[in-house]
Every structure is written in C-alpha cells, then in structure tokens.
Design a protein around this motif. Structure first.
Motif, PDB file in Angstrom:
ATOM      1  N   THR A 117       1.058  -1.197   0.161  1.00  0.00           N
ATOM      2  CA  THR A 117       0.088   0.190  -0.047  1.00  0.00           C
ATOM      3  C   THR A 117       0.589   1.608  -0.071  1.00  0.00           C
ATOM      4  O   THR A 117       0.743   2.054  -0.639  1.00  0.00           O
ATOM      5  N   GLU A 118       1.635   0.970   0.800  1.00  0.00           N
ATOM      6  CA  GLU A 118       2.641   2.343   0.842  1.00  0.00           C
ATOM      7  C   GLU A 118       3.379   3.276  -0.376  1.00  0.00           C
ATOM      8  O   GLU A 118       4.137   3.935  -1.204  1.00  0.00           O
ATOM      9  N   THR A 119       3.553   1.153  -1.286  1.00  0.00           N
ATOM     10  CA  THR A 119       4.921   2.016  -2.378  1.00  0.00           C
ATOM     11  C   THR A 119       3.619   2.301  -3.323  1.00  0.00           C
ATOM     12  O   THR A 119       4.331   3.452  -4.059  1.00  0.00           O
ATOM     13  N   LEU A 120       2.677   1.830  -3.399  1.00  0.00           N
ATOM     14  CA  LEU A 120       1.252   2.509  -4.518  1.00  0.00           C
ATOM     15  C   LEU A 120       1.025   3.694  -4.426  1.00  0.00           C
ATOM     16  O   LEU A 120       1.162   4.307  -5.438  1.00  0.00           O
ATOM     17  N   THR A 121       0.999   3.536  -2.664  1.00  0.00           N
ATOM     18  CA  THR A 121       0.844   5.276  -2.912  1.00  0.00           C
ATOM     19  C   THR A 121       1.830   6.364  -3.036  1.00  0.00           C
ATOM     20  O   THR A 121       1.228   7.100  -3.651  1.00  0.00           O
ATOM     21  N   GLU A 122       3.084   6.148  -3.135  1.00  0.00           N
ATOM     22  CA  GLU A 122       4.059   6.912  -3.287  1.00  0.00           C
ATOM     23  C   GLU A 122       3.976   6.466  -4.310  1.00  0.00           C
ATOM     24  O   GLU A 122       5.030   7.928  -5.571  1.00  0.00           O
ATOM     25  N   TRP A 123       3.799   5.874  -5.463  1.00  0.00           N
ATOM     26  CA  TRP A 123       3.386   5.704  -6.810  1.00  0.00           C
ATOM     27  C   TRP A 123       2.827   6.968  -7.156  1.00  0.00           C
ATOM     28  O   TRP A 123       2.284   7.634  -8.499  1.00  0.00           O
ATOM     29  N   GLY A 124       1.741   7.328  -6.447  1.00  0.00           N
ATOM     30  CA  GLY A 124       0.346   8.340  -6.454  1.00  0.00           C
ATOM     31  C   GLY A 124      -0.885   7.497  -6.685  1.00  0.00           C
ATOM     32  O   GLY A 124      -1.860   8.509  -7.375  1.00  0.00           O
ATOM     33  N   VAL A 125      -0.642   6.649  -7.068  1.00  0.00           N
ATOM     34  CA  VAL A 125      -2.493   5.777  -6.464  1.00  0.00           C
ATOM     35  C   VAL A 125      -2.534   6.485  -5.157  1.00  0.00           C
ATOM     36  O   VAL A 125      -2.425   6.305  -4.173  1.00  0.00           O
ATOM     37  N   ASP A 126      -4.523   6.338  -5.648  1.00  0.00           N
ATOM     38  CA  ASP A 126      -4.895   7.015  -4.242  1.00  0.00           C
ATOM     39  C   ASP A 126      -4.496   5.936  -2.082  1.00  0.00           C
ATOM     40  O   ASP A 126      -4.847   5.011  -3.439  1.00  0.00           O
ATOM     41  N   GLY A 127      -4.994   6.979  -1.324  1.00  0.00           N
ATOM     42  CA  GLY A 127      -4.711   5.596  -1.069  1.00  0.00           C
ATOM     43  C   GLY A 127      -5.874   4.573  -0.360  1.00  0.00           C
ATOM     44  O   GLY A 127      -5.834   3.439   0.109  1.00  0.00           O
ATOM     45  N   PHE A 174      -7.852  -3.594 -10.398  1.00  0.00           N
ATOM     46  CA  PHE A 174      -6.168  -3.570 -10.529  1.00  0.00           C
ATOM     47  C   PHE A 174      -6.579  -1.916 -10.752  1.00  0.00           C
ATOM     48  O   PHE A 174      -7.341  -2.405 -12.115  1.00  0.00           O
ATOM     49  N   THR A 175      -6.536  -0.695 -10.139  1.00  0.00           N
ATOM     50  CA  THR A 175      -6.318   0.295 -11.338  1.00  0.00           C
ATOM     51  C   THR A 175      -4.614   1.034 -11.132  1.00  0.00           C
ATOM     52  O   THR A 175      -4.250   0.146 -11.305  1.00  0.00           O
ATOM     53  N   GLU A 176      -4.995   1.659 -12.431  1.00  0.00           N
ATOM     54  CA  GLU A 176      -3.687   1.915 -12.959  1.00  0.00           C
ATOM     55  C   GLU A 176      -2.906   3.678 -12.371  1.00  0.00           C
ATOM     56  O   GLU A 176      -3.888   3.688 -11.278  1.00  0.00           O
ATOM     57  N   VAL A 177      -2.579   3.635 -12.589  1.00  0.00           N
ATOM     58  CA  VAL A 177      -1.393   5.101 -11.414  1.00  0.00           C
ATOM     59  C   VAL A 177      -1.579   5.786 -12.582  1.00  0.00           C
ATOM     60  O   VAL A 177      -0.975   6.534 -13.913  1.00  0.00           O
ATOM     61  N   ASP A 178      -2.160   7.574 -12.029  1.00  0.00           N
ATOM     62  CA  ASP A 178      -1.747   8.738 -12.319  1.00  0.00           C
ATOM     63  C   ASP A 178      -0.336   8.785 -12.677  1.00  0.00           C
ATOM     64  O   ASP A 178       0.608   8.762 -11.490  1.00  0.00           O
ATOM     65  N   GLU A 179       0.293   9.432 -13.427  1.00  0.00           N
ATOM     66  CA  GLU A 179       1.441   9.003 -13.470  1.00  0.00           C
ATOM     67  C   GLU A 179       2.306  10.322 -13.148  1.00  0.00           C
ATOM     68  O   GLU A 179       3.725  10.366 -12.925  1.00  0.00           O
ATOM     69  N   LYS A 180       1.658  11.473 -13.017  1.00  0.00           N
ATOM     70  CA  LYS A 180       1.900  12.730 -12.389  1.00  0.00           C
ATOM     71  C   LYS A 180       2.215  12.540 -10.229  1.00  0.00           C
ATOM     72  O   LYS A 180       1.424  11.885 -10.202  1.00  0.00           O
ATOM     73  N   PRO A 181       3.271  13.059 -10.838  1.00  0.00           N
ATOM     74  CA  PRO A 181       3.349  12.858  -8.514  1.00  0.00           C
ATOM     75  C   PRO A 181       3.259  13.300  -7.456  1.00  0.00           C
ATOM     76  O   PRO A 181       1.957  14.174  -8.728  1.00  0.00           O
ATOM     77  N   GLN A 182       2.289  13.111  -6.681  1.00  0.00           N
ATOM     78  CA  GLN A 182       1.017  13.958  -6.122  1.00  0.00           C
ATOM     79  C   GLN A 182       1.255  15.489  -5.580  1.00  0.00           C
ATOM     80  O   GLN A 182       0.875  16.401  -6.071  1.00  0.00           O
ATOM     81  N   ALA A 183       1.974  15.385  -6.191  1.00  0.00           N
ATOM     82  CA  ALA A 183       3.138  16.877  -5.616  1.00  0.00           C
ATOM     83  C   ALA A 183       2.957  17.622  -6.862  1.00  0.00           C
ATOM     84  O   ALA A 183       2.406  19.559  -6.320  1.00  0.00           O
TER      85      ALA A 183
END
Length: 185
Positions: A117-127, A174-183
C-alpha cells in the motif's frame, strides 16, 4: 535450523520443542540459535523479510501500472517459493495448527500488505485504491498459497495465482497509476 525445527515441531509438537532441542538437532549451540532468532517461533518466519523485499523489488522492477506490477510481484514470490514446496507444505500445516504461529503468519501478511500500500501510494495511487489493491493482491496470494500447500495436485504456485484471479473475475480490481507525482496534481 528451520528444517531441524520443523522436524522437531512435527515429531514432538510445537509446545514441547525447545530452542535448545532445535539447536542440538541443527548441530549448533543454543547461543548460536539465539544469535539468529529471538525465540523458537521466529525460526519459522526468518524468511519473511527477504520475501517482502523480493515482493517490493519485483513490484517496482517494471511498469507502474498496478494491474501489471502487483501480479509481477506475486509471481516473483511464487517463483522463489516453488523449489521449496515440500518444506513450505510442512511449515504451512504446522502454522495452521498452532494459534500463536497462525497469528504471527497473519501479522507478516498484514505487514506485506501495508508495504505494498505504501509503495503504491508513493507512486501516486490514491490511498483507498492503493489499500484496496494491496488487500486484494494479498487475498489472491493467500488463496493460491493455501491451495498450493494443501492440494498435492495443485501444480505451480504461479499458475494458481492466475487461476485465482480468473476464478473471481478480478480484471476490474486493479487500477492504473496516474503518472504525475502527487505534488504536481
């Protein structure tokens, strides 16, 4: 030492087996045993951190599309486990029969889920999506692993992972990652 512990736990029972007996069976001193393990329970969970590292490394080894990354990570763990099936079958039977060990196993899997979960969140997937995807991935792993260690005809663990996903129609999970960093959002 793990094999010695499994043999003694199976023969004499978990409660009756001491760290000293495991050390003697493994032909090491009790002091050496305690250098590696804080107690007899942990001899069965020694590989957990290495497997978690393998899981996370495989998760991050390629594309960050969650539907590709999570199965890749689970398959990496399955490939590592496959050659050790006989020992893992014996270990799983013991763990499921002793409450203390079963609870420790669940804790280990919960830790893996949090790390995913932490890794996916770091990738930009919502919590919420990160947590749900990690939980589903670990449920798939647990179901496949359980069948693998309880059914002699089950085949390869990696194949069971795919069969489990197919059996419950998880293509939509399974969801896709938004490639933009959260910031940057």
């Amino acid at each position: 030492m793990q094999q010695a512990a499994l043999e003694l736990f199976t023969r004499d029972g978990y409660a009756a087996t001491t760290a000293a007996a495991i050390a003697a069976r493994a032909d090491v001193t009790e002091r050496t045993f305690f250098r590696y393990f804080p107690d007899k329970r942990e001899v069965l969970f020694d590989d957990g951190q290495r497997l978690e590292r393998l899981l996370l490394d495989a998760l991050s080894a390629g594309s960050r599309v969650v539907a590709e990354a999570l199965p890749r990570a689970l398959r990496a763990v399955a490939a590592d486990m496959q050659p050790r099936r006989e020992m893992l079958v014996q270990r799983a039977a013991l763990v499921s029969s002793v409450q203390e060990l079963a609870e420790r196993e669940l804790w280990k899997l919960q830790h893996w889920t949090r790390s995913l979960t932490e890794t996916l969140t770091e990738w930009g997937v919502d919590g919420l999506s990160a947590a749900a995807n990690a939980e589903v991935a670990m449920a798939v792993f647990r179901a496949a692993f359980t069948r693998w260690v309880t059914d002699e005809e089950a085949g390869e663990l990696a194949d069971l992972l795919g069969d489990t996903v197919t059996a419950v129609g998880l293509d939509w999970v399974f969801t896709e990652v938004d490639e933009k960093p959260q910031a940057e959002r």
